[in-house]
Design an enzyme around this catalytic site. Structure first.
Site, PDB file in Angstrom:
ATOM      1  N   LYS A 106      -5.343  -0.890  -3.043  1.00  0.00           N
ATOM      2  CA  LYS A 106      -5.668  -0.739  -1.626  1.00  0.00           C
ATOM      3  C   LYS A 106      -6.831   0.227  -1.451  1.00  0.00           C
ATOM      4  O   LYS A 106      -6.952   1.226  -2.165  1.00  0.00           O
ATOM      5  CB  LYS A 106      -4.461  -0.224  -0.854  1.00  0.00           C
ATOM      6  CG  LYS A 106      -3.247  -1.156  -0.899  1.00  0.00           C
ATOM      7  CD  LYS A 106      -3.461  -2.392  -0.061  1.00  0.00           C
ATOM      8  CE  LYS A 106      -2.201  -3.248  -0.022  1.00  0.00           C
ATOM      9  NZ  LYS A 106      -2.358  -4.437   0.818  1.00  0.00           N
ATOM     10  N   GLN A 161       9.007   2.465  -8.542  1.00  0.00           N
ATOM     11  CA  GLN A 161       8.347   1.221  -8.215  1.00  0.00           C
ATOM     12  C   GLN A 161       7.156   1.098  -9.153  1.00  0.00           C
ATOM     13  O   GLN A 161       6.813   2.052  -9.849  1.00  0.00           O
ATOM     14  CB  GLN A 161       7.878   1.224  -6.757  1.00  0.00           C
ATOM     15  CG  GLN A 161       6.948   2.388  -6.433  1.00  0.00           C
ATOM     16  CD  GLN A 161       6.991   2.805  -4.984  1.00  0.00           C
ATOM     17  OE1 GLN A 161       8.024   2.695  -4.331  1.00  0.00           O
ATOM     18  NE2 GLN A 161       5.865   3.297  -4.486  1.00  0.00           N
ATOM     19  N   ASP A 203       0.191  -4.097  -3.810  1.00  0.00           N
ATOM     20  CA  ASP A 203      -0.076  -3.245  -4.975  1.00  0.00           C
ATOM     21  C   ASP A 203       1.192  -2.593  -5.530  1.00  0.00           C
ATOM     22  O   ASP A 203       1.117  -1.795  -6.462  1.00  0.00           O
ATOM     23  CB  ASP A 203      -1.083  -2.152  -4.600  1.00  0.00           C
ATOM     24  CG  ASP A 203      -0.635  -1.305  -3.415  1.00  0.00           C
ATOM     25  OD1 ASP A 203       0.207  -1.778  -2.618  1.00  0.00           O
ATOM     26  OD2 ASP A 203      -1.125  -0.161  -3.272  1.00  0.00           O
ATOM     27  N   ASP A 245      11.238   9.247  -3.688  1.00  0.00           N
ATOM     28  CA  ASP A 245      10.633   8.351  -2.712  1.00  0.00           C
ATOM     29  C   ASP A 245      11.593   7.213  -2.370  1.00  0.00           C
ATOM     30  O   ASP A 245      12.084   6.505  -3.263  1.00  0.00           O
ATOM     31  CB  ASP A 245       9.329   7.786  -3.287  1.00  0.00           C
ATOM     32  CG  ASP A 245       8.517   7.019  -2.276  1.00  0.00           C
ATOM     33  OD1 ASP A 245       8.001   7.652  -1.344  1.00  0.00           O
ATOM     34  OD2 ASP A 245       8.399   5.793  -2.433  1.00  0.00           O
ATOM     35  N   ASN A 246      11.882   7.064  -1.087  1.00  0.00           N
ATOM     36  CA  ASN A 246      12.681   5.936  -0.587  1.00  0.00           C
ATOM     37  C   ASN A 246      13.971   5.691  -1.379  1.00  0.00           C
ATOM     38  O   ASN A 246      14.224   4.571  -1.835  1.00  0.00           O
ATOM     39  CB  ASN A 246      11.845   4.650  -0.598  1.00  0.00           C
ATOM     40  CG  ASN A 246      10.791   4.642   0.481  1.00  0.00           C
ATOM     41  OD1 ASN A 246      10.963   5.222   1.539  1.00  0.00           O
ATOM     42  ND2 ASN A 246       9.676   3.988   0.212  1.00  0.00           N
ATOM     43  N   GLU A 280      13.798  11.442   0.242  1.00  0.00           N
ATOM     44  CA  GLU A 280      12.866  11.045   1.292  1.00  0.00           C
ATOM     45  C   GLU A 280      13.391   9.737   1.873  1.00  0.00           C
ATOM     46  O   GLU A 280      12.982   8.647   1.489  1.00  0.00           O
ATOM     47  CB  GLU A 280      11.448  10.867   0.723  1.00  0.00           C
ATOM     48  CG  GLU A 280      10.390  10.613   1.783  1.00  0.00           C
ATOM     49  CD  GLU A 280       9.897   9.176   1.817  1.00  0.00           C
ATOM     50  OE1 GLU A 280       9.035   8.862   2.649  1.00  0.00           O
ATOM     51  OE2 GLU A 280      10.364   8.347   1.010  1.00  0.00           O
ATOM     52  N   LYS A 327      -3.735   8.889   1.348  1.00  0.00           N
ATOM     53  CA  LYS A 327      -3.000   8.019   0.428  1.00  0.00           C
ATOM     54  C   LYS A 327      -3.932   7.036  -0.276  1.00  0.00           C
ATOM     55  O   LYS A 327      -3.591   6.516  -1.346  1.00  0.00           O
ATOM     56  CB  LYS A 327      -1.916   7.238   1.180  1.00  0.00           C
ATOM     57  CG  LYS A 327      -0.786   8.088   1.723  1.00  0.00           C
ATOM     58  CD  LYS A 327       0.306   7.223   2.319  1.00  0.00           C
ATOM     59  CE  LYS A 327      -0.171   6.425   3.498  1.00  0.00           C
ATOM     60  NZ  LYS A 327       0.907   5.571   4.057  1.00  0.00           N
ATOM     61  N   TYR A 328      -5.092   6.761   0.350  1.00  0.00           N
ATOM     62  CA  TYR A 328      -5.965   5.719  -0.186  1.00  0.00           C
ATOM     63  C   TYR A 328      -7.358   6.208  -0.546  1.00  0.00           C
ATOM     64  O   TYR A 328      -8.185   5.420  -0.992  1.00  0.00           O
ATOM     65  CB  TYR A 328      -6.085   4.571   0.835  1.00  0.00           C
ATOM     66  CG  TYR A 328      -4.753   3.983   1.220  1.00  0.00           C
ATOM     67  CD1 TYR A 328      -4.038   3.172   0.345  1.00  0.00           C
ATOM     68  CD2 TYR A 328      -4.193   4.261   2.462  1.00  0.00           C
ATOM     69  CE1 TYR A 328      -2.808   2.637   0.691  1.00  0.00           C
ATOM     70  CE2 TYR A 328      -2.962   3.740   2.822  1.00  0.00           C
ATOM     71  CZ  TYR A 328      -2.277   2.935   1.925  1.00  0.00           C
ATOM     72  OH  TYR A 328      -1.054   2.412   2.279  1.00  0.00           O
TER      73      TYR A 328
END
Length: 675
Positions: free
Chosen positions: A257, A324, A359, A394-395, A423, A533-534
């Site tokens: 991304k 992930q 991604d 994360d998540n 989170e 983030k990108y």
């Protein structure tokens, strides 16, 4: 039917107990942990209760006597203070108290006019009870107890002289500490997991090491752990305890991304170029996976040096654990069974309609749980070996609960000091269950609580559940720029920092907050424009502070106040007070057993001056309703003489909050009254 000896006396509603004892309650070393129970029995004889408190090594401490608490006559309380990490246990023991029963009966009968003849049996019963206590007493108290028993039997004395030695204050104090316990009725054993203090108290600062590189010719250069370490002294100077890093692993190149991708949920806004750095959460490439360091950041040794520098400055590193994978992660080739395959044979990427994350491939824990569990544990231990003792997960709500329960306690078997932050901005039931099964801390809904009523309601909920759920109040994150910050102006940045730092023992900021970054990618979005983030996002920290355009000095002061006041390192003692203006909020915290208390009055409107009158709940502060007391504003230094009702005026463009240290005349009892 078999008689249940453990039901002889009544014990109900024991706390802290999580899910009927299925999971451990929580505390930290040195924390005052209240243990409560409802204790009762048939008839009118006196009943009492103790807490039996056992350390992780099996060492049993002295009995903690419980006392009646609150307005309910059968509610009992004691406080225990763990002194080391690990799995503690406790049980409540109810027992018949013949000494208290005898004491009450004799006093009532004497007041009713009964004489020695009518009290003959009572006096003999008292003598026998004193002799039972004397049998286990030292020489001094054995003598005093024996003398009191002899006096009860001495018919040559007046009734007053016969009972006076047994009812003396000194002897009653001794008997209270050395009771006769009959019909002892225990509860089951309940667990309390005790963490190190950082599990409850700390100030977090999140930043991206890759943005801490130089700017050459107007073009940012990718930062490294070495250049990022230059940022650490400034973070320490602001008083933060934990430096939280997003994933530091290689980033996937497939479907990478580009800048401001959040505007385009269906794909990328432009052709990705060689300088587009991608999202750190798209983990893995040909350069390695979760156990590797992104080559542009440096090596594993560089990471270890970063951790060491952080510790040298009095802080520690928290590392993101995001389970992930990018499409080119080594796992995808080596273990395709760890992912979900669609009917057309392709691997499913992450989606949160209408957003698409081509991604990122979510991990499927159902196909090969044994292999995947072992791999994640191995990865976690790699980073533990590199010096990481805190993981921001994360998540976690998108992964199975039984996996997290297994992983967390597998780690704590060998390393009880390792902490896990969830989170999980998700449904309340899932957030609470993640806490119950072992997560040390949790992100919260604080970011979206802006009105007084909802802030108070949420604060009470968290304080009530402090025996298993510890909040971490982040004022912003790379994903969350709340509308209050987008449109509230600089005063709102102060307001939200005060609320987070004073209400929650753990709070955090994402870098850029101190520069008042507030522009969203588009109206109605909580995503930042030019999201870090990108892309790389270097900032001119020194220039902003020199120009007076930095909130860093204010954040520094808030963290200094937190360190100076143990009351602010508590969650259980959070209490709210009345104030007659809905745009003002008033709350306090106390430190059990000490004279430390902090009282906060904060505006909730960043645009207009607010005026109101407080109606303080004085017993919560350990004060009588009529008492006066001195307060000092820890931000401005101003001093005031306060009582129950106090006039308050706050101008958000001057100072939007009073953070008062309260000068108490005596220690605060624990726990404060429940309101």
């Amino acid at each position: 039917m078999t008689r249940r000896a453990d039901l002889r006396l009544g014990i109900t509603d024991v706390a802290p107990v999580v899910s009927c004892g299925s999971f451990s309650a929580r505390a930290v070393v040195g924390e005052h942990l209240p243990v409560t129970a409802t204790v009762f029995r048939e008839g009118h004889d006196a009943v009492a209760a103790d807490v039996v408190w056992t350390a992780p090594d099996g060492t049993r401490g002295p009995l903690n006597r419980m006392r009646r608490y609150g307005e309910e006559p059968d509610r009992w309380l004691s406080t225990v203070v763990p002194d080391r990490e690990g799995r503690w246990t406790f049980r409540v023991e109810a027992w018949s108290d013949p000494l208290a029963t005898w004491h009450h009966a004799v006093e009532v009968k004497i007041e009713a006019g009964q004489g020695p003849g009518e009290l003959a049996n009572d006096l003999e019963e008292g003598a026998q009870l004193l002799e039972r206590v004397a049998a286990d007493a030292d020489a001094e108290w054995r003598g005093r107890l024996t003398e009191a028993a002899e006096a009860l039997r001495d018919g040559s004395r007046t009734l007053h002289d016969r009972v006076a030695p047994a009812l003396s204050t000194a002897l009653q104090r001794y008997l209270d500490e050395h009771p006769v316990r009959e019909l002892v009725t225990p509860t089951p054993e309940y667990e309390v997991w005790v963490d190190r203090p950082r599990a409850l108290y700390g100030s977090w600062y999140e930043f991206f090491p890759r943005s801490e590189g130089p700017v050459v010719g107007g073009v940012p250069v990718h930062g490294t752990f070495r250049t990022a370490s230059d940022r650490l002294p400034a973070v320490a100077e602001m008083g933060f305890d934990v430096v939280y890093l997003p994933p530091v692993h290689p980033i996937g190149t497939v479907n990478r991304k580009g800048p401001n991708t959040a505007q385009f949920p269906g794909g990328n806004p432009h052709e990705i170029g060689p300088d587009d750095v991608g999202s750190p959460w798209a983990i893995g490439s040909a350069e390695g996976g979760h156990d590797a360091v992104h080559p542009q950041l440096g090596t594993m040794e560089d990471f270890r040096a970063f951790v060491a520098r952080t510790r040298g400055l009095g802080m520690e590193v928290a590392l993101d654990l995001a389970l992930q994978a990018a499409p080119d992660h080594p796992w995808v080739k080596e273990h395709p069974e760890w992912f979900t395959t669609k009917p057309d044979g392709t691997i499913a990427y992450a989606e949160n309609p209408p957003k698409k994350y081509q991604d990122i491939y979510p991990v499927n824990f159902d196909n090969d749980p044994e292999g995947l569990y072992a791999e994640v544990l191995r990865v976690v231990r790699v980073w533990m070996d590199a010096g990481v003792r805190i993981f921001r997960v994360d998540n976690p709500h998108t992964k199975p609960l039984d996996f997290w329960h297994w992983l967390i306690w597998k780690v704590k078997e060998t390393d009880p000091d390792v902490l896990f932050l969830a989170e999980a901005f998700t449904r309340p039931a899932m957030m609470h269950q993640l806490a119950r099964i072992g997560f040390t801390q949790s992100y919260t809904y604080f970011t979206w609580r802006t009105a007084r009523e909802e802030i108070e309601e949420y604060g009470r909920e968290l304080a009530t559940n402090a025996h298993y759920m510890r909040p971490n109040f982040f004022v912003n994150t790379p994903d969350i720029l709340h509308a209050s910050l987008q449109y509230g102006g600089p005063p709102m940045f102060k307001i939200r920092a005060v609320l987070a730092a004073m209400m929650s023992p753990t709070w955090g900021v994402y870098s850029g907050y101190e520069l008042y970054e507030h522009v969203a990618v588009k109206p109605g979005s909580e995503e930042y424009l030019d999201s870090e983030k990108y892309q790389l996002r270097p900032r001119d920290w020194a220039g902003a502070e020199a120009a007076g355009r930095s909130l860093a000095p204010y954040l520094r002061r808030l963290n200094e106040i937190r360190r100076q006041h143990p009351a602010l390192q508590q969650l259980r003692t959070l209490r709210f007070h009345r104030v007659d203006n809905p745009n003002l909020i008033c709350f306090s915290k106390t430190d059990p057993g000490s004279q430390d208390a902090v009282l906060v009055v904060c505006a909730l409107d960043g645009q207009n001056r607010q005026i109101g009158t407080t109606g303080l709940d004085m017993p919560t502060l350990g004060l009588d309703w009529h008492e006066r007391f001195a307060v000092t504003d820890e931000v401005t230094g101003a001093r005031y003489d306060w009582g129950q009702f106090n006039y308050v005026e706050l101008d958000p463009y001057w100072e939007p909050a009073h953070v008062f240290s309260v000068h108490l005349p005596r220690p605060v009892t624990w726990p404060p009254p429940v309101r």
